[in-house]
Design a protein around this motif. Structure first.
Motif, PDB file in Angstrom:
ATOM      1  N   TYR A  56      -1.377   8.674  37.875  1.00 31.86           N
ATOM      2  CA  TYR A  56      -0.288   9.036  36.959  1.00 31.86           C
ATOM      3  C   TYR A  56      -0.840   9.620  35.660  1.00 31.86           C
ATOM      4  O   TYR A  56      -0.271  10.554  35.093  1.00 31.86           O
ATOM      5  N   GLN A  59      -1.946  13.139  36.494  1.00 29.42           N
ATOM      6  CA  GLN A  59      -0.767  13.993  36.699  1.00 29.42           C
ATOM      7  C   GLN A  59      -0.193  14.477  35.367  1.00 29.42           C
ATOM      8  O   GLN A  59       0.088  15.672  35.196  1.00 29.42           O
ATOM      9  N   VAL A  97       4.923   7.185  47.155  1.00 30.52           N
ATOM     10  CA  VAL A  97       4.338   7.749  45.941  1.00 30.52           C
ATOM     11  C   VAL A  97       2.974   8.387  46.243  1.00 30.52           C
ATOM     12  O   VAL A  97       2.490   9.232  45.485  1.00 30.52           O
ATOM     13  N   THR A 100       2.984  12.124  46.011  1.00 28.96           N
ATOM     14  CA  THR A 100       2.828  12.676  44.661  1.00 28.96           C
ATOM     15  C   THR A 100       1.368  12.652  44.239  1.00 28.96           C
ATOM     16  O   THR A 100       0.854  13.623  43.674  1.00 28.96           O
ATOM     17  N   GLN A 103      -0.592  15.441  45.854  1.00 22.96           N
ATOM     18  CA  GLN A 103      -0.380  16.734  45.178  1.00 22.96           C
ATOM     19  C   GLN A 103      -1.264  16.842  43.941  1.00 22.96           C
ATOM     20  O   GLN A 103      -1.862  17.890  43.676  1.00 22.96           O
ATOM     21  N   THR A 104      -1.369  15.736  43.192  1.00 17.12           N
ATOM     22  CA  THR A 104      -2.224  15.731  41.998  1.00 17.12           C
ATOM     23  C   THR A 104      -3.683  15.945  42.383  1.00 17.12           C
ATOM     24  O   THR A 104      -4.389  16.768  41.784  1.00 17.12           O
TER      25      THR A 104
END
Length: 497
Positions: A56, A59, A97, A100, A103-104
């Motif tokens: 996170y 990101q 999650v 996501t 993708q990062t």
């Protein structure tokens, strides 16, 4: 990978002499007798820890500025931390999650380096020299101890290790918990405690469709545990789990709740003064514990072969051994009363104790962060890195996010906000000039060179995808989402094929 990285020794002579523009653009950085080049002074940030907090943070940094490069270093060969090793196997929706995070990791300005143990393979100081900023996001790998006699007896486990065992954490592979007893006691009443209770009592037909490890599935198939008590030092209005977890527990097939009515005295009258989320949770708890069930629920409970229940106002004082002192035979609980009310109510000893026979005790009283490097400030009392909005105190260029920043609290969404706040602090420091990014840094080039000298071979994200693909294929063969590799050696072998 960004075009900002190139090693001088790998450049052909004609490249260096191609033009004055090229020579002017390239800036040399020397390290251990090698010269590294950076084609721009892109801000380079290193994130230590490949779990939710690390991803996170990365990101938000990548989205926050178009020139920031982020490298994520993870001790294990596989990414995603507690999403892989902490989230319950029967909660696959929470693991979404990972999409996501993937993708990062695949972003052109992000790189993943697994199998790198920061503090051992490379120091934090070395990372600080290689990067403009270092964000520590390595979570809470330690256990909070109960501090009572007998806690080291066979049959006593931390929830962190027990969860790691059924979720395939390599360091917990050989835990082999003894499930031959009838009664298990779980200390703590948060979501992790309820996860453990649910896994102990769930029908195998449910578990075998999840990504629980095969050894855990086989052990649970032989389990004799029929009763699970979930013990807390305070009362029903301070229980730490969420309403979702409580509802799942109440609806668990083959089980029925069994509570002590006296624990709920005065609770119905106090409902009206509770904040809405707490009120809804307490109402469900009261309904589960005290209300006469309807015909359908009565029939369901009548067929139940397993029992669970909360026990409130109790604190452990001793784990009791069998006559030969070879294993756990019970737990001695101090009886508490509350002083104050609401979330701030404190448990106070009454002087009474009670003994509960059990063969399995699982302590779910919290995870604990550990210091990573002697150069990093660490508050051993609260087990966090002292910080202000993620900026580590008295350590310019050093930041922290996740549980290392706040202590082990909240759910994944809490970690998201916590990590975004740290990333925001870092970006503000770049914009204000507080964090100097004008001098070029070589980042992973230098670190990779150091690791190579030390015989450490990092696992890239594409290497992880080989592991991921194999685990999915293995799972498909037995009707599961995946069958995890359980040792670092197996992971590395697949990564390097």
């Amino acid at each position: 990978m960004s075009s900002c990285r190139v090693l001088l020794s790998e450049l052909k002579p004609w490249t260096l002499g191609k033009s004055k523009w090229t020579r002017g653009l390239l800036e040399g950085i020397s390290w251990s007798g090698k010269t590294f080049l950076s084609t721009s002074s892109c801000p380079k940030v290193c994130v230590v820890g490949g779990g939710p907090a690390g991803f996170y943070t990365a990101q938000h940094l990548i989205k926050g500025r178009q020139d920031v490069e982020v490298d994520i270093y993870e001790r294990l060969p596989v990414p995603f931390g507690l999403v892989r090793f902490g989230v319950a196997p029967d909660h696959p929706e929470v693991k979404n999650v990972i999409n996501t995070f993937t993708q990062t990791a695949k972003h052109s300005r992000c790189s993943f380096f697994g199998n790198v143990n920061v503090g051992k393979d490379v120091t934090v100081d070395e990372l600080q020299q290689a990067y403009h900023a270092v964000v520590l996001s390595y979570g809470a790998e330690g256990n909070r101890r109960m501090g009572v006699p007998g806690e080291d007896l066979p049959g006593v486990y931390s929830a962190k290790d027990f969860v790691g065992w059924y979720n395939g954490l390599p360091s917990c592979r050989e835990l082999s918990p003894d499930l031959s007893c009838e009664t298990a006691v779980i200390l703590g009443q948060g979501n992790v405690a309820l996860d453990v209770a649910r896994i102990l009592l769930s029908p195998l037909d449910i578990l075998k469709k999840t990504d629980i490890t095969q050894p855990a599935l086989e052990a649970l198939a032989e389990s004799r545990v029929r009763k699970v008590l979930i013990v807390g030092r305070r009362g029903p209005m301070q229980v730490a789990c969420t309403i979702k977890e409580l509802r799942e527990m109440g609806n668990l097939p083959g089980t029925r709740p069994e509570m002590v009515a006296a624990d709920f005295e005065g609770v119905p009258e106090a409902l009206k003064d509770l904040p809405r989320p707490r009120k809804r949770l307490t109402e469900l708890l009261l309904k589960t514990a005290l209300e006469a069930p309807g015909e359908k629920e009565l029939e369901r409970r009548g067929k139940a072969t397993k029992v669970w229940g909360f026990r409130f106002y109790r604190s452990p004082t001793e784990i009791l051994a069998d006559p030969d002192h070879n294993r756990t035979a019970g737990i001695r609980l101090a009886v508490n009363r509350l002083e104050g009310s609401g979330e701030r109510a404190q448990a106070v000893l009454t002087g009474e104790v009670e003994d509960v026979p059990c063969g399995l005790v699982i302590s779910s009283i919290g995870y604990q962060s550990l210091p990573i490097d002697s150069t990093v400030p660490f508050d051993s009392r609260s087990a966090v890195v002292p910080n202000s909005v993620g900026r580590v105190h008295q350590a310019p260029g050093l930041y922290c996010s996740g549980w290392l920043k706040t202590g082990p609290t909240g759910v994944i969404a809490t970690t998201l906000n916590n990590s975004f706040d740290t990333a925001r602090s870092l970006l503000e420091d770049i914009d204000s000039g507080k964090l100097d990014v004008s001098v070029a840094k070589a980042g992973s080039q230098i670190v990779s060179s150091l690791l190579e000298e030390r015989g450490v071979k990092a696992v890239t994200f594409s290497d992880w995808e080989k592991i991921d693909s194999l685990e999915r294929r293995r799972g498909e063969a037995c009707g599961k989402p995946r069958e995890k590799l359980l040792t670092v050696e197996e992971m590395l072998k697949v990564a390097r094929t």
